[in-house]
Design an enzyme around this catalytic site. Structure first.
Site, PDB file in Angstrom:
ATOM      1  N   GLU A  79       0.806  -1.222   0.000  1.00 49.20           N
ATOM      2  CA  GLU A  79       0.000   0.000   0.000  1.00 49.20           C
ATOM      3  C   GLU A  79       0.841   1.274   0.000  1.00 49.20           C
ATOM      4  O   GLU A  79       0.314   2.367  -0.247  1.00 49.20           O
ATOM      5  CB  GLU A  79      -0.949   0.001   1.198  1.00 49.20           C
ATOM      6  N   GLU A 110       6.960 -21.814   7.927  1.00 46.93           N
ATOM      7  CA  GLU A 110       7.388 -20.930   9.013  1.00 46.93           C
ATOM      8  C   GLU A 110       8.426 -21.588   9.929  1.00 46.93           C
ATOM      9  O   GLU A 110       9.077 -20.909  10.720  1.00 46.93           O
ATOM     10  CB  GLU A 110       6.190 -20.487   9.845  1.00 46.93           C
TER      11      GLU A 110
END
Length: 266
Positions: A79, A110
């Protein structure tokens, strides 16, 4: 380590509650998040004041995380270019398992301790950059491995977690710890923990970009004119700032390509 994020939620037998009771209880817990984030402001202030001079010298912000934490980092990074008109490489979001993990779980991604640094190295991270590891639990190997390797190489590190004393804080020059408490659905850190992380990421990137001069007054003068809504928003900024009519403001905006360019031309 006692993980607050894994403690039993404050409400029992959720399946017996009415819809209104569920929504009320979720909202009641969410109201605690902003207060937890408020307590992080001193630590966030120190972090942003360390980030700004590095970015002025050509440094970048890297976010790294897994699952919800990784997705939030990628979201904030993605963004920044349209909002502040900065190049995509200024803020980089990395998620364990790569872009596929944005929509689909990537098993055990992960848990790969070395992969965190490998992904960063692929982007040429260096000692002018800033690495912010995001892990609600504070125990994610992918994040910890990246932070440890980065810190060993003189890269400024920070972390965002929701567990005090979490291992991730041991590898961060700037540990940001937002203690939001147990989740309504026990262990579901996409809820309060994720909300806290989103608020903190908003604060870091927005404050940094303002300090870097990417905002004038309270306006996004460098935003990308990527759709009709943003052209209209930019045109109205120019009308208000220069006192000219809408049509002329829009003509100048489309000619010069940004609100900043129009305002600087007068």
């Amino acid at each position: 380590m006692q993980k607050i994020t894994e403690q039993a939620g404050p409400y029992r037998h959720l399946e017996r509650q009415t819809t209104e009771e569920l929504l009320t209880n979720i909202n009641r817990e969410d109201q605690k998040v902003a207060l937890a984030v408020e307590r992080c402001i001193p630590a966030l202030t120190a972090l942003v004041e360390d980030i700004v001079p590095r970015m002025q010298r050509g440094g970048r912000i890297f976010y790294t995380g897994a699952g919800t934490s990784g997705r939030l980092g990628v979201l904030d990074a993605s963004e920044c270019p349209p909002t502040f008109g900065v190049p995509p490489g200024w803020v980089v979001g990395l998620i364990a398992g790569g872009d596929r993990a944005l929509r689909h779980p990537v098993e055990a991604a992960e848990d790969a301790t070395d992969r965190g640094w490998q992904d960063l190295e692929a982007h040429g991270i260096n000692d002018r950059d800033i690495l912010i590891g995001i892990a609600a639990s504070g125990t994610t190997p992918y994040v910890i491995g990246g932070l440890r390797a980065a810190r060993e190489r003189g890269i400024l590190t920070a972390c965002i977690t929701c567990n005090p004393g979490a291992p991730v804080t041991e590898h961060a020059d700037h540990p940001i710890v937002a203690v939001v408490g147990p989740e309504v659905v026990t262990g579901s850190t996409r809820m309060k923990s994720g909300t806290a992380q989103k608020l903190i990421l908003n604060m870091i990137s927005t404050a940094t970009m303002i300090r870097l001069g990417r905002v004038k007054d309270n306006r996004m003068v460098d935003m990308q004119l990527s759709n009709a809504k943003l052209v209209d928003r930019g045109t109205k900024m120019i009308v208000e700032s220069l006192g000219i009519d809408y049509a002329e403001a829009e003509r100048r905006l489309l000619l010069r390509g940004s609100v900043r360019a129009v305002l600087e031309a007068g």
